[in-house]
Motif scaffolding. Structure first.
Motif, PDB file in Angstrom:
ATOM      1  N   ALA A   1       8.115   9.360   2.333  1.00 41.66           N
ATOM      2  CA  ALA A   1       7.596  10.223   3.398  1.00 41.66           C
ATOM      3  C   ALA A   1       6.280  10.868   2.976  1.00 41.66           C
ATOM      4  CB  ALA A   1       8.625  11.294   3.748  1.00 41.66           C
ATOM      5  N   ALA A   2       6.197  11.289   1.723  1.00 38.31           N
ATOM      6  CA  ALA A   2       4.952  11.872   1.240  1.00 38.31           C
ATOM      7  C   ALA A   2       3.833  10.847   1.205  1.00 38.31           C
ATOM      8  CB  ALA A   2       5.165  12.472  -0.150  1.00 38.31           C
ATOM      9  N   ALA A   3       4.181   9.581   0.925  1.00 42.47           N
ATOM     10  CA  ALA A   3       3.153   8.545   0.869  1.00 42.47           C
ATOM     11  C   ALA A   3       2.564   8.245   2.232  1.00 42.47           C
ATOM     12  CB  ALA A   3       3.748   7.268   0.281  1.00 42.47           C
TER      13      ALA A   3
ATOM     14  N   LEU B   1      12.298   5.190  -6.428  1.00 41.89           N
ATOM     15  CA  LEU B   1      11.689   5.863  -5.278  1.00 41.89           C
ATOM     16  C   LEU B   1      12.760   6.447  -4.365  1.00 41.89           C
ATOM     17  CD1 LEU B   1       8.799   3.420  -4.264  1.00 41.89           C
ATOM     18  CD2 LEU B   1       8.572   5.677  -5.301  1.00 41.89           C
ATOM     19  N   THR B   2      12.428   7.593  -3.773  1.00 43.75           N
ATOM     20  CA  THR B   2      13.320   8.267  -2.830  1.00 43.75           C
ATOM     21  C   THR B   2      12.669   8.318  -1.457  1.00 43.75           C
ATOM     22  OG1 THR B   2      12.408  10.453  -3.352  1.00 43.75           O
ATOM     23  CG2 THR B   2      14.258   9.661  -4.706  1.00 43.75           C
TER      24      THR B   2
ATOM     25  N   PHE C   1       0.825  -1.206   0.000  1.00 45.05           N
ATOM     26  CA  PHE C   1       0.000   0.000   0.000  1.00 45.05           C
ATOM     27  C   PHE C   1       0.859   1.256   0.000  1.00 45.05           C
ATOM     28  CE2 PHE C   1      -2.051   3.339   2.520  1.00 45.05           C
ATOM     29  CZ  PHE C   1      -3.190   3.577   1.771  1.00 45.05           C
ATOM     30  N   LEU C   2       1.901   1.278   0.840  1.00 48.67           N
ATOM     31  CA  LEU C   2       2.773   2.449   0.933  1.00 48.67           C
ATOM     32  C   LEU C   2       3.531   2.667  -0.371  1.00 48.67           C
ATOM     33  CD1 LEU C   2       3.993   4.642   2.793  1.00 48.67           C
ATOM     34  CD2 LEU C   2       5.748   2.987   3.425  1.00 48.67           C
ATOM     35  N   LEU C   3       4.075   1.598  -0.952  1.00 49.16           N
ATOM     36  CA  LEU C   3       4.828   1.737  -2.200  1.00 49.16           C
ATOM     37  C   LEU C   3       3.919   2.176  -3.353  1.00 49.16           C
ATOM     38  CD1 LEU C   3       7.158  -1.395  -2.004  1.00 49.16           C
ATOM     39  CD2 LEU C   3       7.756   0.998  -1.564  1.00 49.16           C
ATOM     40  N   ALA C   4       2.704   1.666  -3.395  1.00 44.51           N
ATOM     41  CA  ALA C   4       1.781   2.071  -4.455  1.00 44.51           C
ATOM     42  C   ALA C   4       1.431   3.548  -4.340  1.00 44.51           C
ATOM     43  CB  ALA C   4       0.519   1.216  -4.402  1.00 44.51           C
ATOM     44  N   ARG C   5       1.197   4.024  -3.125  1.00 39.81           N
ATOM     45  CA  ARG C   5       0.902   5.455  -2.937  1.00 39.81           C
ATOM     46  C   ARG C   5       2.109   6.308  -3.319  1.00 39.81           C
ATOM     47  NH1 ARG C   5      -2.031   6.988   2.618  1.00 39.81           N
ATOM     48  NH2 ARG C   5      -1.802   9.001   1.593  1.00 39.81           N
ATOM     49  N   ALA C   6       3.306   5.846  -2.969  1.00 40.31           N
ATOM     50  CA  ALA C   6       4.500   6.619  -3.302  1.00 40.31           C
ATOM     51  C   ALA C   6       4.692   6.687  -4.820  1.00 40.31           C
ATOM     52  CB  ALA C   6       5.724   5.992  -2.635  1.00 40.31           C
TER      53      ALA C   6
ATOM     54  N   ALA D   1       9.277   6.118 -12.003  1.00 46.17           N
ATOM     55  CA  ALA D   1       8.698   5.186 -12.968  1.00 46.17           C
ATOM     56  C   ALA D   1       8.751   3.753 -12.472  1.00 46.17           C
ATOM     57  CB  ALA D   1       9.440   5.299 -14.309  1.00 46.17           C
ATOM     58  N   ARG D   2       9.735   3.432 -11.605  1.00 46.96           N
ATOM     59  CA  ARG D   2       9.901   2.085 -11.087  1.00 46.96           C
ATOM     60  C   ARG D   2      10.151   2.143  -9.592  1.00 46.96           C
ATOM     61  NH1 ARG D   2      13.224   2.466 -15.468  1.00 46.96           N
ATOM     62  NH2 ARG D   2      15.018   2.648 -14.066  1.00 46.96           N
TER      63      ARG D   2
END
Length: 566
Positions: free
Chosen positions: A444-446, A438-439, A421-426, A433-434
């Motif tokens: 943090a924004a997710a 991710l940073t 869930f967190l990775l999808a939101r990020a 793109a992949r």
């Protein structure tokens, strides 16, 4: 010539050519994931072909038989007719072991392809309106495939399959009020009964395959009736399908896949041993074997029975046996959730529009988290079904391993679901793109609060794009059209011809409602190589004819001379 006359005679009476022409012109997307359903279909065909061969030699009876065959350790032993015929089929029938093992491998691949296909449909949102019925058909096919695989696994009447059948009988008997009646109806008496194997045989070779054939036909008919879904991309909209026509390109590719599926299944059947029933021995109610694991597609039930504590609550005057929750409730709730998911997601998102373009999994974090958590839960159950083998390999007490699995089955799905869930939101919020892009800032924004979903609005056609245009041109008595975007380097030719210019314009604007620039006539498509050679040959013949005519006129003029005939 005879075939041509026969086809014309049939078409003259049934008028099938318009239907056939329309079906052969259907477009299928060119993405590998759409072949998963075809792998399931071709595995089912392999199951039918090999199963027909096996029925010629299998004796579906519980009657006592004395085995006489090539397998020396069993020669002269008294077993059931089903077990004796299975061993004889494996050792004495030409190609019997190859066909039997190929049949078993085809069943495993068939269920696996359905599962992976449903996973793809789930994470890409292909179950949304207007394809809810197709989703129901797919889930029902999975249920029937599990049932048919288990009945086929149980028919040889060996010790391992008999033990598995005894477990499933105990699970069904644990259903309050109706459990014992269901077992009596299915087996024709208490387990083990004389009618058990014949009824399993009828279910395995007639009832469930007939239902599967009907559902496969309905599934394919709905795909033909509803246009195929596709992933977003250049030139792809909710109104068109970009890909290959059914004939000839897609048909040849599909036949090649069919050949590969058969080749792989027969290679597995010939090279990798599976279910050697002669090593297990015939089934005896007083005996059991360990380790004993079922096929992977029902191992989750065995794992749930091993992990669930011996809890037997009372509901009024009725005692609920311990196998009821792990054996009936867990699987029942899962399949009810699968059937209800399209409606549950619609209630949450308030999205009632028709969708023909698929989602990226990142675009729906909740769906992503729930799906990953469910897959993790069942993966732990499947691994837990082999806890005795794992304990033997690692040389640790099986009860210690059981405690570890009980913790994992509760904790691991929550962790993987939350992470997905967190990775999808990020990914959805950021520019990555992949996953590797991710940073920390994206993650943090997710973790922040999700913005409220936008109010549902009716779908509007896009505004005119200056670089895009629709080009039309006449081709004989029909009109053709194509979509072109020079900036993106995309050119897509319409699949079907139109009788008039107005029909071609209407079809183009239906597929690309935001492109209002129409060019008439557009450039004609490039001629195929055969037509090019024909045109060149005709042009050469014309030039040669003119040259010969000019030479003849000059020769005649030279004979007459400047003042008349010589």
């Amino acid at each position: 010539m005879i075939v041509d006359r026969f086809v014309r005679a049939v078409d003259d009476r049934l008028r099938l050519s318009p239907i056939t022409r329309k079906a052969l012109a259907k477009v299928f997307p060119d993405h590998w994931s759409f072949m998963l359903g075809e792998i399931a279909l071709y595995s089912f065909v392999a199951l039918i072909l090999t199963g027909v061969y096996l029925t010629f030699f299998f004796d579906a009876s519980s009657a006592d038989r004395v085995y006489r065959g090539s397998y020396a350790p069993l020669d002269g032993s008294s077993t059931s007719a089903a077990y004796a015929s299975t061993v004889r089929l494996s050792w004495d029938v030409r190609a019997g072991l190859l066909i039997r093992q190929t049949h078993h491998w085809a069943a495993l691949v068939f269920v696996a392809a359905i599962v992976v296909h449903l996973i793809r449909v789930f994470f890409t949102g292909a179950f949304r309106k207007p394809r809810e019925l197709n989703w129901f058909v797919g889930v029902t096919m999975l249920t029937l495939a599990l049932a048919n695989g288990f009945t086929g696994y149980s028919m040889p009447d060996d010790l391992v399959s008999g033990l598995g059948l005894r477990i499933i009988v105990s699970v069904v008997e644990s259903i309050p009020l109706v459990g014992s009646w269901l077992v009596f109806l299915a087996l024709g008496g208490e387990f083990p009964s004389d009618e058990m194997i014949p009824r399993l045989f009828i279910s395995h070779v007639f009832l469930v395959p007939a239902l599967l054939v009907a559902l496969v036909s309905v599934h394919l008919a709905m795909i033909v009736r509803q246009k195929h879904t596709q992933f977003p991309g250049p030139g792809r909209t909710e109104h068109n399908v970009v890909g290959s026509r059914l004939w000839p390109s897609y048909t040849l590719r599909s036949l090649a896949l069919f050949a590969w599926v058969l080749a792989v299944l027969f290679a597995l059947g010939g090279l990798i041993q599976i279910n050697p029933v002669w090593l297990y021995g015939p089934f005896s109610p007083a005996q059991a074997t360990s380790p004993a694991q079922p096929d992977w597609y029902v191992a989750w039930g065995d794992g749930a029975l091993r992990l669930f504590p011996p809890w037997e609550p009372r509901i009024g005057d009725y005692l609920v046996p311990a196998p009821f929750v792990p054996g009936v409730v867990v699987g029942g709730v899962t399949f009810l959730a699968l059937y209800a998911w399209p409606f549950l997601e619609r209630l949450r998102t308030h999205d009632r529009r028709r969708h023909h373009l698929l989602d990226r999994p990142r675009d729906h974090p909740v769906r992503m988290g729930v799906g990953v958590a469910a897959l993790t839960f069942y993966a732990v159950l499947v691994v837990a079904a082999g806890d005795d083998i794992i304990a033997r390999l690692l040389r640790i007490p099986v009860y210690d391993l059981l405690s570890v699995f009980r913790v994992l089955v509760l904790v691991l799905p929550l962790l993987t679901g939350a992470l997905a869930f967190l990775l999808a939101r990020a990914l959805r919020r950021g520019d990555a793109a992949r996953l590797g892009d991710l940073t920390r800032a994206d993650l943090a924004a997710a973790r922040g609060r999700e913005p409220p979903p936008a109010a549902e609005e009716p779908e509007q056609p896009a505004r005119d794009r200056t670089g895009e245009r629709i080009e039309l041109w006449p081709e004989g008595e029909v009109w053709r059209w194509r979509y072109q975007d020079p900036d993106a380097g995309v050119t897509l030719v319409g699949n079907r011809a139109a009788l008039t210019e107005e029909e071609a314009v209407a079809a183009a604007r239906l597929a690309y409602p935001g492109v209002d620039r129409v060019v008439v006539p557009g450039p004609p498509p490039a001629a195929p190589p055969g037509r090019v050679r024909t045109a060149l040959r005709r042009g050469t013949d014309l030039v040669m004819g003119v040259s010969l005519l000019v030479a003849a006129l000059r020769q005649r003029r030279g004979r007459r001379g400047p003042d008349g005939p010589a």
